[in-house]
Design a protein around this motif. Sequence first.
Motif, PDB file in Angstrom:
ATOM      1  N   MET A 294     -17.308  25.774 -83.798  1.00 37.17           N
ATOM      2  CA  MET A 294     -17.921  26.073 -82.512  1.00 37.17           C
ATOM      3  C   MET A 294     -17.624  27.519 -82.134  1.00 37.17           C
ATOM      4  O   MET A 294     -16.507  27.995 -82.253  1.00 37.17           O
ATOM      5  CB  MET A 294     -17.367  25.126 -81.445  1.00 37.17           C
ATOM      6  N   THR A 295     -18.625  28.193 -81.673  1.00 41.62           N
ATOM      7  CA  THR A 295     -18.481  29.588 -81.287  1.00 41.62           C
ATOM      8  C   THR A 295     -17.846  29.709 -79.901  1.00 41.62           C
ATOM      9  O   THR A 295     -17.979  28.818 -79.073  1.00 41.62           O
ATOM     10  CB  THR A 295     -19.853  30.304 -81.309  1.00 41.62           C
ATOM     11  N   THR A 296     -17.140  30.784 -79.679  1.00 36.40           N
ATOM     12  CA  THR A 296     -16.591  31.046 -78.351  1.00 36.40           C
ATOM     13  C   THR A 296     -17.367  32.159 -77.654  1.00 36.40           C
ATOM     14  O   THR A 296     -16.966  32.625 -76.609  1.00 36.40           O
ATOM     15  CB  THR A 296     -15.098  31.412 -78.428  1.00 36.40           C
ATOM     16  N   THR A 297     -18.464  32.567 -78.246  1.00 32.99           N
ATOM     17  CA  THR A 297     -19.335  33.559 -77.633  1.00 32.99           C
ATOM     18  C   THR A 297     -20.458  32.837 -76.902  1.00 32.99           C
ATOM     19  O   THR A 297     -21.150  32.011 -77.491  1.00 32.99           O
ATOM     20  CB  THR A 297     -19.938  34.486 -78.714  1.00 32.99           C
ATOM     21  N   PRO A 298     -20.641  33.117 -75.615  1.00 29.14           N
ATOM     22  CA  PRO A 298     -21.713  32.422 -74.897  1.00 29.14           C
ATOM     23  C   PRO A 298     -23.091  32.860 -75.377  1.00 29.14           C
ATOM     24  O   PRO A 298     -23.329  34.037 -75.614  1.00 29.14           O
ATOM     25  CB  PRO A 298     -21.483  32.810 -73.440  1.00 29.14           C
TER      26      PRO A 298
ATOM     27  N   PRO B 281     -14.659  22.151 -61.992  1.00 29.66           N
ATOM     28  CA  PRO B 281     -15.146  21.412 -63.159  1.00 29.66           C
ATOM     29  C   PRO B 281     -15.763  22.336 -64.217  1.00 29.66           C
ATOM     30  O   PRO B 281     -15.633  22.090 -65.416  1.00 29.66           O
ATOM     31  CB  PRO B 281     -16.197  20.458 -62.594  1.00 29.66           C
ATOM     32  N   LEU B 282     -16.417  23.392 -63.762  1.00 28.04           N
ATOM     33  CA  LEU B 282     -17.002  24.353 -64.700  1.00 28.04           C
ATOM     34  C   LEU B 282     -15.914  25.107 -65.452  1.00 28.04           C
ATOM     35  O   LEU B 282     -16.029  25.357 -66.653  1.00 28.04           O
ATOM     36  CB  LEU B 282     -17.911  25.337 -63.960  1.00 28.04           C
ATOM     37  N   LEU B 283     -14.853  25.475 -64.744  1.00 25.60           N
ATOM     38  CA  LEU B 283     -13.767  26.226 -65.382  1.00 25.60           C
ATOM     39  C   LEU B 283     -13.103  25.438 -66.505  1.00 25.60           C
ATOM     40  O   LEU B 283     -12.550  26.026 -67.434  1.00 25.60           O
ATOM     41  CB  LEU B 283     -12.716  26.623 -64.341  1.00 25.60           C
ATOM     42  N   LYS B 284     -13.156  24.117 -66.414  1.00 26.50           N
ATOM     43  CA  LYS B 284     -12.529  23.279 -67.438  1.00 26.50           C
ATOM     44  C   LYS B 284     -13.304  23.272 -68.750  1.00 26.50           C
ATOM     45  O   LYS B 284     -12.716  23.030 -69.799  1.00 26.50           O
ATOM     46  CB  LYS B 284     -12.386  21.840 -66.936  1.00 26.50           C
ATOM     47  N   THR B 285     -14.616  23.518 -68.711  1.00 26.56           N
ATOM     48  CA  THR B 285     -15.417  23.363 -69.922  1.00 26.56           C
ATOM     49  C   THR B 285     -16.294  24.555 -70.282  1.00 26.56           C
ATOM     50  O   THR B 285     -16.558  24.775 -71.453  1.00 26.56           O
ATOM     51  CB  THR B 285     -16.313  22.117 -69.823  1.00 26.56           C
ATOM     52  N   ALA B 286     -16.765  25.306 -69.308  1.00 28.30           N
ATOM     53  CA  ALA B 286     -17.620  26.464 -69.602  1.00 28.30           C
ATOM     54  C   ALA B 286     -16.776  27.602 -70.167  1.00 28.30           C
ATOM     55  O   ALA B 286     -15.561  27.656 -69.964  1.00 28.30           O
ATOM     56  CB  ALA B 286     -18.340  26.918 -68.333  1.00 28.30           C
ATOM     57  N   LEU B 287     -17.423  28.501 -70.868  1.00 27.44           N
ATOM     58  CA  LEU B 287     -16.728  29.668 -71.414  1.00 27.44           C
ATOM     59  C   LEU B 287     -16.421  30.695 -70.327  1.00 27.44           C
ATOM     60  O   LEU B 287     -15.519  31.511 -70.486  1.00 27.44           O
ATOM     61  CB  LEU B 287     -17.568  30.321 -72.515  1.00 27.44           C
TER      62      LEU B 287
ATOM     63  N   TYR C 287     -21.389  30.032 -68.281  1.00 23.77           N
ATOM     64  CA  TYR C 287     -21.719  30.516 -69.617  1.00 23.77           C
ATOM     65  C   TYR C 287     -21.284  29.486 -70.649  1.00 23.77           C
ATOM     66  O   TYR C 287     -20.179  28.953 -70.577  1.00 23.77           O
ATOM     67  CB  TYR C 287     -21.026  31.859 -69.868  1.00 23.77           C
ATOM     68  N   TRP C 288     -22.180  29.234 -71.618  1.00 26.10           N
ATOM     69  CA  TRP C 288     -21.990  28.149 -72.567  1.00 26.10           C
ATOM     70  C   TRP C 288     -22.209  28.629 -73.995  1.00 26.10           C
ATOM     71  O   TRP C 288     -23.037  29.504 -74.243  1.00 26.10           O
ATOM     72  CB  TRP C 288     -22.963  27.011 -72.244  1.00 26.10           C
ATOM     73  N   ALA C 289     -21.498  28.012 -74.921  1.00 27.14           N
ATOM     74  CA  ALA C 289     -21.631  28.363 -76.336  1.00 27.14           C
ATOM     75  C   ALA C 289     -23.022  28.024 -76.854  1.00 27.14           C
ATOM     76  O   ALA C 289     -23.614  28.776 -77.628  1.00 27.14           O
ATOM     77  CB  ALA C 289     -20.568  27.647 -77.167  1.00 27.14           C
TER      78      ALA C 289
ATOM     79  N   MET D  10     -23.464  22.548 -73.102  1.00 24.71           N
ATOM     80  CA  MET D  10     -23.913  22.430 -71.721  1.00 24.71           C
ATOM     81  C   MET D  10     -24.408  21.010 -71.440  1.00 24.71           C
ATOM     82  O   MET D  10     -24.106  20.442 -70.391  1.00 24.71           O
ATOM     83  CB  MET D  10     -25.023  23.448 -71.441  1.00 24.71           C
ATOM     84  N   THR D  11     -25.129  20.417 -72.371  1.00 23.78           N
ATOM     85  CA  THR D  11     -25.630  19.056 -72.202  1.00 23.78           C
ATOM     86  C   THR D  11     -24.479  18.062 -72.133  1.00 23.78           C
ATOM     87  O   THR D  11     -24.517  17.113 -71.345  1.00 23.78           O
ATOM     88  CB  THR D  11     -26.600  18.702 -73.348  1.00 23.78           C
ATOM     89  N   ALA D  12     -23.437  18.276 -72.909  1.00 23.06           N
ATOM     90  CA  ALA D  12     -22.264  17.397 -72.857  1.00 23.06           C
ATOM     91  C   ALA D  12     -21.614  17.467 -71.481  1.00 23.06           C
ATOM     92  O   ALA D  12     -21.173  16.452 -70.933  1.00 23.06           O
ATOM     93  CB  ALA D  12     -21.271  17.782 -73.944  1.00 23.06           C
ATOM     94  N   PHE D  13     -21.547  18.658 -70.886  1.00 26.60           N
ATOM     95  CA  PHE D  13     -20.961  18.815 -69.557  1.00 26.60           C
ATOM     96  C   PHE D  13     -21.801  18.102 -68.489  1.00 26.60           C
ATOM     97  O   PHE D  13     -21.275  17.409 -67.627  1.00 26.60           O
ATOM     98  CB  PHE D  13     -20.798  20.291 -69.193  1.00 26.60           C
TER      99      PHE D  13
END
Length: 108
Positions: free
Chosen positions: A1-5, A34-40, A60-62, A67-70
């Motif tokens: 999984m990439t860490t670049t959005p 909640p966004l801080l827990k999963t978004a980049l 921002y998402w990989a 994003m769909t999982a969130f």
Amino acid sequence: MTTTPTIARIWRGRTTPENADEYESYNRANGVPPLLKTALGVQLLREDRETETWFTTISYWADMDAMTAFTKGDPETVHHLPRDEDLLMELPDRIQIHQILVDQQHLR
């Protein structure tokens, strides 16, 4: 999984100037964590105008899968916070999803 959005998810809503500070605090406490827990990354922006205050949340998402999982479904579906109906002038009916084409940040 990439860490670049590669994807930005953008929500916009507006409130009255009288409710702006309360909504900002409410969104910081309930919408952003909640966004801080999963978004980049997450940005919360505020624009004060004479008769309204706009808030923009950009996450921002990989990729679309992350994003769909969130969102647990369609990432374009708006998930309102419990007090949005009381504090916002109207409930936003859409989310914008953008592909990130250039990601160059200048920090000073």
